[in-house]
Write a protein that holds these residues in place. Structure first.
Motif, mmCIF file in Angstrom:
data_model
loop_
_atom_site.group_PDB
_atom_site.id
_atom_site.type_symbol
_atom_site.label_atom_id
_atom_site.label_comp_id
_atom_site.label_asym_id
_atom_site.label_seq_id
_atom_site.Cartn_x
_atom_site.Cartn_y
_atom_site.Cartn_z
ATOM 1 N N CYS A 89 39.957 37.425 38.611
ATOM 2 C CA CYS A 89 39.407 36.932 39.884
ATOM 3 C C CYS A 89 40.254 35.779 40.417
ATOM 4 C CB CYS A 89 37.960 36.485 39.704
ATOM 5 S SG CYS A 89 36.815 37.837 39.378
ATOM 6 N N SER A 90 40.660 34.884 39.540
ATOM 7 C CA SER A 90 41.483 33.733 39.952
ATOM 8 C C SER A 90 42.797 34.185 40.584
ATOM 9 C CB SER A 90 41.779 32.825 38.765
ATOM 10 O OG SER A 90 40.613 32.209 38.312
ATOM 11 N N LYS A 91 43.380 35.234 40.040
ATOM 12 C CA LYS A 91 44.628 35.759 40.598
ATOM 13 C C LYS A 91 44.435 36.287 42.013
ATOM 14 C CE LYS A 91 46.669 36.723 36.139
ATOM 15 N NZ LYS A 91 46.957 37.717 35.126
ATOM 16 N N HIS A 92 43.195 36.640 42.356
ATOM 17 C CA HIS A 92 42.859 37.094 43.712
ATOM 18 C C HIS A 92 42.298 35.938 44.547
ATOM 19 C CE1 HIS A 92 43.239 41.074 41.920
ATOM 20 N NE2 HIS A 92 43.348 41.528 43.148
ATOM 21 N N GLU A 93 42.412 34.723 43.994
ATOM 22 C CA GLU A 93 41.923 33.513 44.657
ATOM 23 C C GLU A 93 40.426 33.570 44.942
ATOM 24 O OE1 GLU A 93 44.519 32.837 47.990
ATOM 25 O OE2 GLU A 93 46.220 32.436 46.679
ATOM 26 N N ILE A 94 39.706 34.142 43.985
ATOM 27 C CA ILE A 94 38.250 34.193 44.071
ATOM 28 C C ILE A 94 37.692 33.521 42.829
ATOM 29 C CG2 ILE A 94 36.236 35.715 44.018
ATOM 30 C CD1 ILE A 94 37.732 37.615 45.819
ATOM 31 N N GLU A 95 36.811 32.572 43.064
ATOM 32 C CA GLU A 95 36.161 31.876 41.956
ATOM 33 C C GLU A 95 34.938 32.684 41.529
ATOM 34 O OE1 GLU A 95 34.004 27.627 41.149
ATOM 35 O OE2 GLU A 95 35.596 27.705 42.655
ATOM 36 N N ALA A 96 34.838 32.920 40.237
ATOM 37 C CA ALA A 96 33.730 33.711 39.709
ATOM 38 C C ALA A 96 32.997 32.927 38.637
ATOM 39 C CB ALA A 96 34.241 35.028 39.130
ATOM 40 N N GLU A 97 31.702 33.128 38.593
ATOM 41 C CA GLU A 97 30.870 32.503 37.566
ATOM 42 C C GLU A 97 30.589 33.537 36.477
ATOM 43 O OE1 GLU A 97 26.442 30.517 36.944
ATOM 44 O OE2 GLU A 97 27.062 31.129 38.947
#
Length: 158
Positions: A89-97
């Protein structure tokens, strides 16, 4: 947390299978613009296998150390799975919980949908045939019928 209440709640349920990783990747690739401003939860469930019951019926009783060892191993696998998903997710610039529960996956996923007010649930499809589904059950089928939100089942085309 006040900010999260305004955001759409999206949950991707994952397990160790290739199809669930494909579903996460598909979601990030195809729904990026939709979920970039959402609260994304990556959810996994450790199966609650009753090791004591298995050994009791087969061998008498399970040593407590064995039960603890299996539970610790399962937890390590689940934590690693969530970390890997969070990195993707971080590689897609999305923060995930990342969130983890213990129990029956289909029930825990539907409970989490209610608990976190999920507005979209994404699952991978194992692509089992009707006979395997009848005997093994289908988490995605159960969630489609019981989750109180729209459910997107991502099937990998071979």
């Amino acid at each position: 947390m006040e900010e999260d209440k305004k955001k759409k709640q999206v949950m991707v349920a994952i397990d160790e299978s290739e199809c669930s990783h494909y579903a996460l990747q598909w979601t990030l690739d195809n729904l990026h613009d939709t979920i970039v401003d959402s609260h994304l939860i990556i959810f996994t469930v450790q199966s609650a296998v009753d090791v004591g019951y298995i050994f009791a019926t087969s061998y008498g009783s399970a040593p407590p150390e064995l039960v603890t060892s299996i539970q610790e191993r399962n937890k390590k696998v689940a934590v690693a799975l969530l970390e890997r998903a969070k990195d993707i997710c971080s590689k897609h610039e999305i923060e995930a919980e990342p969130l983890m529960e213990i129990g029956d996956p289909k029930e825990k996923i539907c409970e989490a949908v209610d608990k976190f007010n999920i507005q979209l649930l994404v699952l991978g499809s194992h692509g089992r045939g009707a006979i395997k589904r009848a005997f093994l059950g289908s988490v995605s089928s159960y969630c489609v019928n019981h989750a109180k939100c729209p459910v997107l089942v991502v099937k990998k085309n071979d």
